[in-house]
Design a protein around this motif. Structure first.
Motif, mmCIF file in Angstrom:
data_model
loop_
_atom_site.group_PDB
_atom_site.id
_atom_site.type_symbol
_atom_site.label_atom_id
_atom_site.label_comp_id
_atom_site.label_asym_id
_atom_site.label_seq_id
_atom_site.Cartn_x
_atom_site.Cartn_y
_atom_site.Cartn_z
ATOM 1 N N PHE A 147 3.839 -18.099 -3.592
ATOM 2 C CA PHE A 147 2.615 -17.589 -3.869
ATOM 3 C C PHE A 147 2.716 -15.933 -2.877
ATOM 4 O O PHE A 147 3.615 -15.934 -1.924
ATOM 5 C CB PHE A 147 1.685 -18.270 -3.290
ATOM 6 C CG PHE A 147 1.050 -19.386 -3.736
ATOM 7 C CD1 PHE A 147 -0.270 -19.021 -4.155
ATOM 8 C CD2 PHE A 147 1.630 -20.854 -3.769
ATOM 9 C CE1 PHE A 147 -1.167 -20.017 -5.782
ATOM 10 C CE2 PHE A 147 1.037 -21.908 -4.723
ATOM 11 C CZ PHE A 147 -0.097 -21.110 -5.485
ATOM 12 N N TYR A 150 3.614 -6.348 -5.086
ATOM 13 C CA TYR A 150 3.031 -7.705 -4.328
ATOM 14 C C TYR A 150 3.570 -7.949 -2.888
ATOM 15 O O TYR A 150 4.706 -6.765 -3.269
ATOM 16 C CB TYR A 150 3.469 -8.799 -5.648
ATOM 17 C CG TYR A 150 4.834 -8.708 -6.100
ATOM 18 C CD1 TYR A 150 6.230 -9.178 -5.250
ATOM 19 C CD2 TYR A 150 5.354 -8.185 -6.949
ATOM 20 C CE1 TYR A 150 7.182 -9.215 -5.583
ATOM 21 C CE2 TYR A 150 6.996 -8.139 -7.619
ATOM 22 C CZ TYR A 150 7.777 -8.645 -6.625
ATOM 23 O OH TYR A 150 9.085 -8.945 -6.828
ATOM 24 N N ILE A 155 3.847 -14.292 0.129
ATOM 25 C CA ILE A 155 3.205 -14.558 1.560
ATOM 26 C C ILE A 155 3.386 -16.576 1.643
ATOM 27 O O ILE A 155 4.395 -16.628 3.243
ATOM 28 C CB ILE A 155 1.419 -14.835 1.054
ATOM 29 C CG1 ILE A 155 1.133 -15.644 -0.192
ATOM 30 C CG2 ILE A 155 1.147 -13.744 1.862
ATOM 31 C CD1 ILE A 155 -0.581 -15.459 -0.297
ATOM 32 N N GLU A 173 -4.113 -13.894 -4.971
ATOM 33 C CA GLU A 173 -2.818 -15.103 -4.316
ATOM 34 C C GLU A 173 -3.014 -16.014 -5.701
ATOM 35 O O GLU A 173 -3.415 -16.587 -6.363
ATOM 36 C CB GLU A 173 -3.419 -16.057 -3.695
ATOM 37 C CG GLU A 173 -4.040 -15.211 -2.199
ATOM 38 C CD GLU A 173 -4.264 -15.613 -1.050
ATOM 39 O OE1 GLU A 173 -3.947 -17.355 -0.634
ATOM 40 O OE2 GLU A 173 -4.479 -15.604 -0.194
ATOM 41 N N ARG A 199 0.691 -12.149 -2.449
ATOM 42 C CA ARG A 199 -0.561 -11.876 -2.944
ATOM 43 C C ARG A 199 -0.080 -10.159 -4.018
ATOM 44 O O ARG A 199 0.503 -9.453 -3.311
ATOM 45 C CB ARG A 199 -0.337 -10.857 -1.787
ATOM 46 C CG ARG A 199 -2.380 -10.109 -1.625
ATOM 47 C CD ARG A 199 -2.742 -10.009 -0.168
ATOM 48 N NE ARG A 199 -2.704 -11.450 0.659
ATOM 49 C CZ ARG A 199 -2.840 -12.006 1.981
ATOM 50 N NH1 ARG A 199 -1.548 -11.444 2.470
ATOM 51 N NH2 ARG A 199 -3.119 -12.697 1.950
#
Length: 598
Positions: free
Chosen positions: A404, A472, A475, A446, A406
């Motif tokens: 994932f 970006y 994470i 997210e 951010r």
């Protein structure tokens, strides 16, 4: 050393870094008028065609200020998010940075992320508002944005125009008065940080470095601390527009060294150079290792060209340290490489450079990201899945996690709805909405990395008319329902077109892909069934009907059984042909997957 300044120019893409660098070089007479051209530091054809900087470029400027001679080492950096690793390497070799903001566009996502990179390296920031002579310049608003962002005084901000040369004197003065001189001890053992390298077919590998302590002289026996290699410095010098040989390069300066190394594996960006007879105790903290975001296979068109392609990849890696690769094999394409890229533009540039600089025609497979899989037997043992063939069988699989990120999107308020629709459709979750100014809003999402790999950036640009800027940071990995979708041609799996996607998108993706392949595959004498399957379950199917030949044309009149006999014979032949016939898949089919939504 007190008269040396090392600085770089950082900004969002297209805010005028290369143009400003041109004016600085022109103003200080570093380049003669005859040699002057637009984007003078961008020496790749690709950079000129696309109007972007791909590589950081270092150049030394001499400047007279208040009766003293100063040496300024300028590094021009790229602005695109895919080349942020280049920026981080340039920052490690500097003490200060010019932060450029476009007067007509204001602060954008990449401006902020590059600024944080510079602050992490403890650099002195000189804010510059560029393009002040444009019609849409919003100087007071942009001044307020910069003051809010870095907490400087409004009078510290320099107003400039790279195009017409306004403010160049003030920028040079600020570089000398605000940026600290490099710290370092000329008498200490040599410590030089390698920040770039390039392959020259005649002279071997040319290494660019910044001397932190000590001095490097022509003829010295040098050693690389990480790789433990020992070499002789055949030539050392500084970087003007061309390389200028010198007898020595001292602490605080940026220079190059040629040692005649031919093997690309021996040079590692971020390594430390020291002397064999007076060795430094420790290496300089270089850069963290690059984290590739997008993985794709690169295969030679002819299998025999594999070794040649390997050499080309190694030479390219010297010049672009953010490219990572390892060998892999595919049933459909033979031997090739599994490559890691920082993004889709980076992947496109690498492919272009292989074709232009090394004359290599390659096939690129479907890009994807790396997942973490766990099996039922060993629930704590993580398997890193970089491509679909490494995925464990569904019966053995316990769970799978996907990366994932951010995402930080800055835009004008009128496009918030479009951005929301796009990001929520890509399985994103809105975390924060923050108004930087009444006309600029920052949205933080997210979302899964896999969703932004293909066409997210292009769609974002089109849904916001190019007003949104996007950045970006990765994470973590989170539990997800990812499945492997295979493409079967006449029940034979085609591994180069397999994909790892979320279960909710399998049916839609499978249908589109089958329909696209139906258009692209040439017809054969036999029926071709194109199927998309997840495990044993078929989720989509298309048929390419066989080319027909009228075998009964020669029968006119007579008994029907004669015609039936000929048709039965043809049917048998078609059946046998289908069993042994193989389907040729053209190169366009592999590229079609990237353009499914067009």
């Amino acid at each position: 050393m007190k008269n040396i300044r090392n600085f770089c120019i950082i900004a969002h893409i297209d805010h005028g870094k290369s143009t400003l660098a041109d004016r600085l070089l022109e103003h200080t007479k570093t380049i003669s008028e005859r040699d002057m051209q637009a984007q003078v530091l961008d020496d790749m054809d690709l950079e000129r065609e696309k109007g972007i900087t791909i590589k950081s470029h270092a150049i030394q400027i001499n400047y007279q200020f208040k009766g003293e001679q100063y040496t300024l080492n300028l590094i021009d950096t790229p602005g695109h998010v895919d080349f942020s690793y280049e920026v981080s390497r340039a920052l490690a070799a500097c003490e200060g940075a010019l932060l450029l903001v476009d007067a007509s566009q204001g602060i954008q996502a990449q401006t902020i992320s590059n600024l944080y990179l510079a602050l992490d390296n403890d650099l002195e920031i000189i804010p510059v508002i560029n393009k002040i002579d444009m019609e849409g310049a919003m100087i007071p608003e942009v001044t307020d944005q910069i003051v809010d962002l870095i907490g400087c005084k409004p009078e510290d901000i320099i107003l400039a125009s790279g195009k017409s040369g306004i403010g160049i004197e003030e920028i040079l003065e600020a570089i000398i008065t605000r940026i600290p001189a490099p710290k370092g001890d000329v008498q200490a053992p040599l410590q030089a940080l390698i920040f770039d390298s390039v392959f020259n077919p005649f002279r071997g590998i040319i290494i660019y470095y910044r001397v932190m302590n000590g001095a490097i002289r022509k003829g010295d026996k040098i050693k690389f601390i990480n790789t433990q290699g020992e070499y002789e410095a055949d030539e050392v010098g500084i970087l003007k527009l061309t390389m200028t040989p010198k007898k020595e390069v001292l602490a605080g300066d940026v220079g190059y060294v040629i040692t005649g190394i031919k093997n690309a594996k021996e040079v590692k960006v971020g390594d430390t150079i020291t002397l064999v007879n007076n060795e430094a105790k420790e290496a300089i903290d270089g850069f963290e290792d690059v984290k590739p975001m997008v993985f794709a296979g690169i295969f030679p068109v002819e299998t025999d060209d594999f070794e040649e392609l390997r050499e080309c990849m190694e030479k390219l890696q010297l010049n672009d340290a953010s490219l990572t690769f390892e060998t892999e094999t595919s049933q459909a394409l033979g031997f090739g490489f599994r490559c890691g890229f920082l993004g889709m533009l980076h992947m496109e540039i690498i492919q272009e450079r292989l074709e232009r600089e090394f004359k290599q025609t390659v096939i690129t497979t479907v890009p994807n990201v790396s997942f973490h899989a766990y099996t039922q037997r060993e629930k704590n043992v993580r398997i890193i899945v970089n491509n679909p063939t490494e995925m464990p069988e569904p019966t053995r699989l316990d769970r799978i996690e996907e990366p994932f990120i951010r995402a930080q999107i800055i835009s004008t308020p009128e496009y918030i709805g479009n951005i929301m629709t796009l990001c929520l459709g890509k399985r994103g979750m809105l975390m924060n909405q923050n108004y930087l100014t009444p006309t600029r809003v920052e949205l933080t999402f997210e979302m899964p990395m896999a969703e932004i790999v293909f066409d997210f950036y292009d769609k974002l640009k089109s849904s916001t008319r190019g007003y949104a800027s996007f950045d970006y940071t990765p994470i973590d990995y989170r539990l997800s329902d990812i499945v492997k979708m295979d493409i079967l041609l006449n029940a034979e799996p085609l591994d180069a077109l397999s994909a790892l996607i979320h279960r909710s998108r399998v049916q839609d993706f499978g249908r589109k892909l089958c329909a696209k392949l139906k258009e692209l595959l040439p017809r054969q004498q036999f029926l071709i069934a194109i199927q998309a399957a997840v495990g044993a379950k078929i989720v989509a199917r298309e048929n390419i009907s066989a080319m027909r030949k009228d075998v009964t044309a020669k029968c006119y009149g007579g008994d029907i059984s004669r015609k039936r006999k000929l048709l039965e014979k043809q049917k048998e032949g078609k059946k046998r042909m289908r069993q042994i016939g193989s389907v040729e898949v053209p190169q366009e089919a592999f590229l079609a997957v990237l353009k499914l939504d067009e």
